[in-house]
Scaffold this motif. Structure first.
Motif, PDB file in Angstrom:
ATOM      1  N   PHE A  84       0.784  -1.350   0.017  1.00 38.78           N
ATOM      2  CA  PHE A  84       0.058  -0.188   0.066  1.00 38.78           C
ATOM      3  C   PHE A  84       0.708   1.258  -0.062  1.00 38.78           C
ATOM      4  O   PHE A  84       0.184   2.342  -0.147  1.00 38.78           O
ATOM      5  CB  PHE A  84      -0.959   0.182   1.048  1.00 38.78           C
ATOM      6  CG  PHE A  84      -2.190  -0.919   0.992  1.00 38.78           C
ATOM      7  CD1 PHE A  84      -3.126  -0.722   0.175  1.00 38.78           C
ATOM      8  CD2 PHE A  84      -2.250  -1.914   1.735  1.00 38.78           C
ATOM      9  CE1 PHE A  84      -4.331  -1.373  -0.120  1.00 38.78           C
ATOM     10  CE2 PHE A  84      -3.472  -2.774   1.545  1.00 38.78           C
ATOM     11  CZ  PHE A  84      -4.296  -2.411   0.610  1.00 38.78           C
ATOM     12  N   SER A  98       2.625   1.356  -5.583  1.00 40.61           N
ATOM     13  CA  SER A  98       1.803   0.550  -6.726  1.00 40.61           C
ATOM     14  C   SER A  98       2.561   0.410  -7.942  1.00 40.61           C
ATOM     15  O   SER A  98       3.669   0.991  -8.200  1.00 40.61           O
ATOM     16  CB  SER A  98       0.637   1.228  -7.233  1.00 40.61           C
ATOM     17  OG  SER A  98       1.041   2.557  -7.926  1.00 40.61           O
ATOM     18  N   ARG A 131      -2.433   2.608  -5.650  1.00 43.76           N
ATOM     19  CA  ARG A 131      -2.227   1.628  -4.454  1.00 43.76           C
ATOM     20  C   ARG A 131      -3.431   1.067  -3.900  1.00 43.76           C
ATOM     21  O   ARG A 131      -3.517  -0.137  -3.513  1.00 43.76           O
ATOM     22  CB  ARG A 131      -1.558   2.559  -3.281  1.00 43.76           C
ATOM     23  CG  ARG A 131      -0.089   3.100  -3.824  1.00 43.76           C
ATOM     24  CD  ARG A 131       0.215   4.048  -2.736  1.00 43.76           C
ATOM     25  NE  ARG A 131       1.365   5.062  -3.199  1.00 43.76           N
ATOM     26  CZ  ARG A 131       1.995   5.840  -2.202  1.00 43.76           C
ATOM     27  NH1 ARG A 131       1.476   6.145  -1.127  1.00 43.76           N
ATOM     28  NH2 ARG A 131       2.856   6.496  -2.934  1.00 43.76           N
ATOM     29  N   ALA A 132      -4.569   1.726  -4.271  1.00 41.80           N
ATOM     30  CA  ALA A 132      -5.912   1.094  -3.681  1.00 41.80           C
ATOM     31  C   ALA A 132      -6.505   0.538  -4.867  1.00 41.80           C
ATOM     32  O   ALA A 132      -7.397  -0.300  -4.508  1.00 41.80           O
ATOM     33  CB  ALA A 132      -6.736   2.161  -3.060  1.00 41.80           C
TER      34      ALA A 132
END
Length: 214
Positions: A112, A115, A187-188
């Motif tokens: 997290f 990415s 990242r999400a």
């Protein structure tokens, strides 16, 4: 507008056909443009072009990066940085580790704090990467039909004009778009691929998509 598809697997083929259906010019790029699956796809899609990764990247005004995450850096090198610079690149890649899922959960090579898309943006800083299409199966990427209405595609990227262009494409392809901000939001968004796959691995359920309710 010309679309260069970098990747000739199932995702690349489905999106290539989708773009052709919407009136775009398409060149499908492959490591081996003469392999049977590429020849078959070209036969089934009159008017389409095929070639190497480099040729597809040079051809496209908009590029679609549709390769496995573990291979993407070698593919980008083969495509040529000069062919990627200043272009919109729809980044479909996910950082899936080459390992079996654990109780339905895929392992990732990222965290997290970082990415795959951020690494790609750093590798080709002048390219306009937009993360999209990574959180759904290939069969649902074009004109998905759900009784609840249009599903949501989460996107992110640093270039606002590039995101607007990708949103137009998503509108044509039957999606509603949710812009989640800058490249760091990948990242999400990238781990959504893990969440999407869990029902498939556990219950062989692969016909779903995400919907953001407001």
């Amino acid at each position: 507008m010309k679309i260069g598809i970098i990747g000739s697997g199932e995702v690349g083929q489905i999106l290539g056909t989708a773009f052709l259906s919407e009136g775009y010019e398409v060149k499908l790029g492959s490591r081996d443009p003469l392999k049977d699956v590429v020849k078959t796809w070209k036969t089934e899609n009159p008017g389409a072009k095929t070639g190497t990764f480099e040729e597809a990247a040079e051809f496209g005004e908009i590029l679609v990066l549709a390769v496995a995450g573990h291979a993407v850096f070698k593919v980008v090198e083969a495509a040529g940085s000069k062919n990627l610079e200043s272009k919109i690149i729809i980044d479909i890649t996910n950082p899936s580790a080459p390992a079996p899922p654990e109780k339905g959960v895929l392992k990732l090579t990222t965290s997290f704090s970082r990415s795959l898309m951020e690494d790609l943006q750093m590798l080709v800083p002048k390219a306009k990467f937009v993360k999209a299409f990574n959180s759904v199966g290939s069969d649902l990427m074009y004109k998905p039909v759900f009784k609840e209405g249009k599903p949501t595609m989460f996107i992110c990227g640093n270039d606002e004009s590039a995101k607007k262009e990708v949103t137009k494409i998503l509108d044509l392809f039957g999606w509603e778009t949710e812009d989640m901000g800058f490249v760091e939001s990948a990242r999400a968004i990238e781990p959504l691929s893990v969440l999407w796959c869990i029902p498939g691995f556990l219950r062989n359920q692969w016909t779903h998509a995400f919907k953001l309710l407001k």
